[in-house]
Structure formats: structure tokens, C-alpha cells
Scaffold this motif. Sequence first.
Motif, PDB file in Angstrom:
ATOM      1  N   ASN A 107     -55.160  36.670   0.131  1.00 52.02           N
ATOM      2  CA  ASN A 107     -55.198  35.545  -0.794  1.00 52.02           C
ATOM      3  C   ASN A 107     -56.513  35.571  -1.575  1.00 52.02           C
ATOM      4  OD1 ASN A 107     -57.012  34.818   1.169  1.00 52.02           O
ATOM      5  ND2 ASN A 107     -55.754  33.182   2.029  1.00 52.02           N
ATOM      6  N   VAL A 108     -56.938  34.425  -2.077  1.00 48.28           N
ATOM      7  CA  VAL A 108     -58.138  34.392  -2.921  1.00 48.28           C
ATOM      8  C   VAL A 108     -59.396  34.744  -2.143  1.00 48.28           C
ATOM      9  CG1 VAL A 108     -57.173  32.767  -4.572  1.00 48.28           C
ATOM     10  CG2 VAL A 108     -58.307  31.901  -2.514  1.00 48.28           C
ATOM     11  N   ILE A 109     -59.372  34.599  -0.829  1.00 48.41           N
ATOM     12  CA  ILE A 109     -60.549  34.941  -0.024  1.00 48.41           C
ATOM     13  C   ILE A 109     -60.326  36.222   0.769  1.00 48.41           C
ATOM     14  CG2 ILE A 109     -61.308  32.558   0.172  1.00 48.41           C
ATOM     15  CD1 ILE A 109     -60.098  32.467   2.949  1.00 48.41           C
ATOM     16  N   GLY A 110     -59.213  36.912   0.522  1.00 45.43           N
ATOM     17  CA  GLY A 110     -58.967  38.182   1.159  1.00 45.43           C
ATOM     18  C   GLY A 110     -58.211  38.139   2.463  1.00 45.43           C
ATOM     19  N   ALA A 111     -57.824  36.972   2.940  1.00 50.06           N
ATOM     20  CA  ALA A 111     -57.108  36.851   4.210  1.00 50.06           C
ATOM     21  C   ALA A 111     -55.606  36.893   3.965  1.00 50.06           C
ATOM     22  CB  ALA A 111     -57.487  35.563   4.916  1.00 50.06           C
ATOM     23  N   SER A 112     -54.894  37.594   4.835  1.00 51.62           N
ATOM     24  CA  SER A 112     -53.444  37.685   4.719  1.00 51.62           C
ATOM     25  C   SER A 112     -52.771  36.538   5.457  1.00 51.62           C
ATOM     26  CB  SER A 112     -52.956  39.022   5.284  1.00 51.62           C
ATOM     27  OG  SER A 112     -53.234  39.104   6.674  1.00 51.62           O
ATOM     28  N   ALA A 113     -51.465  36.449   5.285  1.00 50.58           N
ATOM     29  CA  ALA A 113     -50.721  35.387   5.967  1.00 50.58           C
ATOM     30  C   ALA A 113     -50.742  35.577   7.480  1.00 50.58           C
ATOM     31  CB  ALA A 113     -49.278  35.348   5.454  1.00 50.58           C
ATOM     32  N   LEU A 114     -50.717  36.831   7.930  1.00 50.57           N
ATOM     33  CA  LEU A 114     -50.785  37.074   9.372  1.00 50.57           C
ATOM     34  C   LEU A 114     -52.136  36.661   9.940  1.00 50.57           C
ATOM     35  CD1 LEU A 114     -48.991  40.547   9.632  1.00 50.57           C
ATOM     36  CD2 LEU A 114     -48.093  38.291  10.253  1.00 50.57           C
ATOM     37  N   THR A 115     -53.206  36.900   9.184  1.00 45.34           N
ATOM     38  CA  THR A 115     -54.531  36.460   9.630  1.00 45.34           C
ATOM     39  C   THR A 115     -54.601  34.942   9.709  1.00 45.34           C
ATOM     40  OG1 THR A 115     -55.516  38.411   8.590  1.00 45.34           O
ATOM     41  CG2 THR A 115     -56.993  36.603   9.144  1.00 45.34           C
ATOM     42  N   SER A 116     -54.074  34.272   8.710  1.00 48.68           N
ATOM     43  CA  SER A 116     -54.074  32.812   8.722  1.00 48.68           C
ATOM     44  C   SER A 116     -53.233  32.272   9.864  1.00 48.68           C
ATOM     45  CB  SER A 116     -53.530  32.284   7.388  1.00 48.68           C
ATOM     46  OG  SER A 116     -54.314  32.743   6.309  1.00 48.68           O
ATOM     47  N   LEU A 117     -52.101  32.935  10.156  1.00 46.83           N
ATOM     48  CA  LEU A 117     -51.269  32.507  11.276  1.00 46.83           C
ATOM     49  C   LEU A 117     -52.004  32.673  12.606  1.00 46.83           C
ATOM     50  CD1 LEU A 117     -48.525  31.533  12.312  1.00 46.83           C
ATOM     51  CD2 LEU A 117     -47.781  33.919  12.344  1.00 46.83           C
ATOM     52  N   GLY A 118     -52.714  33.787  12.768  1.00 47.90           N
ATOM     53  CA  GLY A 118     -53.493  33.982  13.988  1.00 47.90           C
ATOM     54  C   GLY A 118     -54.583  32.952  14.153  1.00 47.90           C
ATOM     55  N   VAL A 119     -55.257  32.605  13.049  1.00 49.95           N
ATOM     56  CA  VAL A 119     -56.297  31.576  13.108  1.00 49.95           C
ATOM     57  C   VAL A 119     -55.696  30.224  13.481  1.00 49.95           C
ATOM     58  CG1 VAL A 119     -57.969  30.297  11.717  1.00 49.95           C
ATOM     59  CG2 VAL A 119     -57.837  32.772  11.524  1.00 49.95           C
ATOM     60  N   SER A 120     -54.533  29.902  12.921  1.00 47.41           N
ATOM     61  CA  SER A 120     -53.889  28.617  13.235  1.00 47.41           C
ATOM     62  C   SER A 120     -53.487  28.540  14.699  1.00 47.41           C
ATOM     63  CB  SER A 120     -52.658  28.428  12.339  1.00 47.41           C
ATOM     64  OG  SER A 120     -53.020  28.417  10.977  1.00 47.41           O
ATOM     65  N   VAL A 121     -52.931  29.641  15.246  1.00 49.37           N
ATOM     66  CA  VAL A 121     -52.537  29.653  16.647  1.00 49.37           C
ATOM     67  C   VAL A 121     -53.757  29.534  17.547  1.00 49.37           C
ATOM     68  CG1 VAL A 121     -51.479  31.051  18.467  1.00 49.37           C
ATOM     69  CG2 VAL A 121     -50.417  30.936  16.217  1.00 49.37           C
ATOM     70  N   GLY A 122     -54.818  30.281  17.232  1.00 49.67           N
ATOM     71  CA  GLY A 122     -56.036  30.187  18.031  1.00 49.67           C
ATOM     72  C   GLY A 122     -56.659  28.803  17.983  1.00 49.67           C
ATOM     73  N   PHE A 123     -56.681  28.197  16.796  1.00 53.43           N
ATOM     74  CA  PHE A 123     -57.231  26.841  16.667  1.00 53.43           C
ATOM     75  C   PHE A 123     -56.412  25.840  17.474  1.00 53.43           C
ATOM     76  CE2 PHE A 123     -57.370  22.741  14.470  1.00 53.43           C
ATOM     77  CZ  PHE A 123     -58.740  22.482  14.496  1.00 53.43           C
ATOM     78  N   SER A 124     -55.089  25.978  17.447  1.00 54.31           N
ATOM     79  CA  SER A 124     -54.233  25.058  18.206  1.00 54.31           C
ATOM     80  C   SER A 124     -54.474  25.194  19.707  1.00 54.31           C
ATOM     81  CB  SER A 124     -52.762  25.326  17.872  1.00 54.31           C
ATOM     82  OG  SER A 124     -52.512  25.161  16.500  1.00 54.31           O
ATOM     83  N   LEU A 125     -54.593  26.421  20.185  1.00 47.74           N
ATOM     84  CA  LEU A 125     -54.820  26.628  21.614  1.00 47.74           C
ATOM     85  C   LEU A 125     -56.176  26.074  22.052  1.00 47.74           C
ATOM     86  CD1 LEU A 125     -53.412  30.255  22.071  1.00 47.74           C
ATOM     87  CD2 LEU A 125     -52.342  28.092  22.751  1.00 47.74           C
ATOM     88  N   LEU A 126     -57.204  26.348  21.266  1.00 50.88           N
ATOM     89  CA  LEU A 126     -58.537  25.871  21.642  1.00 50.88           C
ATOM     90  C   LEU A 126     -58.621  24.345  21.618  1.00 50.88           C
ATOM     91  CD1 LEU A 126     -60.867  28.451  19.836  1.00 50.88           C
ATOM     92  CD2 LEU A 126     -60.421  28.228  22.281  1.00 50.88           C
ATOM     93  N   THR A 127     -58.071  23.729  20.571  1.00 52.16           N
ATOM     94  CA  THR A 127     -58.121  22.271  20.505  1.00 52.16           C
ATOM     95  C   THR A 127     -57.314  21.629  21.632  1.00 52.16           C
ATOM     96  OG1 THR A 127     -56.292  22.373  18.913  1.00 52.16           O
ATOM     97  CG2 THR A 127     -58.515  22.160  18.034  1.00 52.16           C
ATOM     98  N   THR A 128     -56.192  22.251  22.011  1.00 51.58           N
ATOM     99  CA  THR A 128     -55.406  21.716  23.124  1.00 51.58           C
ATOM    100  C   THR A 128     -56.180  21.812  24.429  1.00 51.58           C
ATOM    101  OG1 THR A 128     -53.352  22.355  22.015  1.00 51.58           O
ATOM    102  CG2 THR A 128     -53.241  21.906  24.375  1.00 51.58           C
ATOM    103  N   LEU A 129     -56.846  22.943  24.658  1.00 48.63           N
ATOM    104  CA  LEU A 129     -57.605  23.121  25.898  1.00 48.63           C
ATOM    105  C   LEU A 129     -58.787  22.162  25.986  1.00 48.63           C
ATOM    106  CD1 LEU A 129     -57.641  27.021  26.201  1.00 48.63           C
ATOM    107  CD2 LEU A 129     -56.292  25.397  27.542  1.00 48.63           C
ATOM    108  N   PHE A 130     -59.423  21.854  24.869  1.00 50.05           N
ATOM    109  CA  PHE A 130     -60.587  20.981  24.890  1.00 50.05           C
ATOM    110  C   PHE A 130     -60.220  19.504  24.808  1.00 50.05           C
ATOM    111  CE2 PHE A 130     -62.805  24.890  23.690  1.00 50.05           C
ATOM    112  CZ  PHE A 130     -63.917  24.818  24.527  1.00 50.05           C
ATOM    113  N   ILE A 131     -59.195  19.179  24.023  1.00 44.06           N
ATOM    114  CA  ILE A 131     -58.883  17.770  23.771  1.00 44.06           C
ATOM    115  C   ILE A 131     -58.090  17.157  24.921  1.00 44.06           C
ATOM    116  CG2 ILE A 131     -57.531  16.246  22.272  1.00 44.06           C
ATOM    117  CD1 ILE A 131     -58.384  17.925  19.931  1.00 44.06           C
ATOM    118  N   THR A 132     -57.224  17.916  25.570  1.00 48.05           N
ATOM    119  CA  THR A 132     -56.417  17.362  26.660  1.00 48.05           C
ATOM    120  C   THR A 132     -57.267  16.785  27.782  1.00 48.05           C
ATOM    121  OG1 THR A 132     -54.599  18.873  26.132  1.00 48.05           O
ATOM    122  CG2 THR A 132     -54.593  17.864  28.318  1.00 48.05           C
TER     123      THR A 132
END
Length: 205
Positions: A107-132
Motif C-alpha cells: 500500500n502507500v507505506i509498503g505493507a501488503s494485505a497479508l502483513t496487515s492481517l498478521g499485525v491485526s491478528v497479533g494485536f488481537s492476541l496481545l490485547t486479549t492476553l493483557f486485557i482479560t
Amino acid sequence: MERRGACPGARLVTLEVTNMSIQPVETAPESTAAVVSSERVSGRVLGSRPMWLVWPSIVLLVVIIGIPLLIAIYISFLNLDQYTLKSWIQAPWVGLANYVTALTAGNVIGASALTSLGVSVGFSLLTTLFITPIGILAALTVNTQYRGRTLVRSLYLVPYVIPTFVTALVWRQMFLNGTGLVDRFLAGIHVANINTYWLLGPNSF
């Protein structure tokens, strides 16, 4: 003296008392076939009428959602862009090339859709582990009776009262490069540059 059964469709029995003796006399059930026929007719009428009332909604869903969805799926396999979209009927067939480009191209910053998907999954897992655990501890703090528990509950409800878009705008302003509160604080303690883009690029994770 006679006693009639209350069950519909049951055989009716009349008890005649003659000289202190009870003799059962069977009689025909009263219009059992008529009752069953009436139930079938009413069931047929009541069962078909709601279906006729639902058909207009089904037709509208097909026209408004179904047909555009099928068209969108079809043109996703064509060689089209925003300039040639009006001639989508004559557009050439490219198969899965559009999907491959969408998943691998940057995209405009050079990240692909697969990279963005990996970041979203990692962010969801980390926030779940810390927030729960934080949520469980917060629930335990108001589970028992103590002075000030009402105030603590009120503080917990503040994030639910504030609209989501207001919270998002506030955090966006706090992370703005050069002027945001978080950006200036991190620059003040020499953790990051004051011109760091926190909401765009690799630092957003």
C-alpha cells in the motif's frame, strides 16, 4: 345420570343408572371428522398467509443485496479500475490476478494485505492476553462490599458512556507527531523522536 368425556376425539360413554346398576352405552363422538377437517383448513390458511407476506421482503433482499453481490464477485475477476468500471461488461477476464495483487502488493507505506492481517491478528492476541486479566481484577474489586465501591463502579462505567468515535479522536490527537501528548512525553524522556509517526507505518503496531 350421565357423564361425558372431555378429551376431543375420544369415544363418549353414557352411564345409565337402572335399578341401581350401571350399564355403559357407547355413543358416537360428536363431529370428530368435522373438527379435524376444520383444523386442517385453518392450518393451511394460516400457514400460507405468512409466506405470502414474507415474499416482498425476500424479493427486495435479492434485488438490493443478492444481485449486487453477485455482480461484485463477477467483476472482481475482470481487468477493471475506477476509469473503466462503466464498461465492465466488455472488460477482459483475468481470473485470480486481482486477488493475488490485493494480497501481495504494497500500500502507500509498503505493507501488503497479508502483513496487515498478521499485525491485526497479533494485536488481537496481545490485547486479549493483557486485557482479560485486567478485566477480571476490575470485576473482583467491585465484587465485595466496601466503602467507595459505588464510586469505583461509576469510574468503570465512564468508558461505556463515552462514544467510541470520541475516544478514537482523543487517542488520535494524543499520538499525533510533534504535537500529541504521548509523542511529546516520549520525546521528553528520550524514548522516541518527537516527529515519530505512531499511527502510520511499522510503529503503529
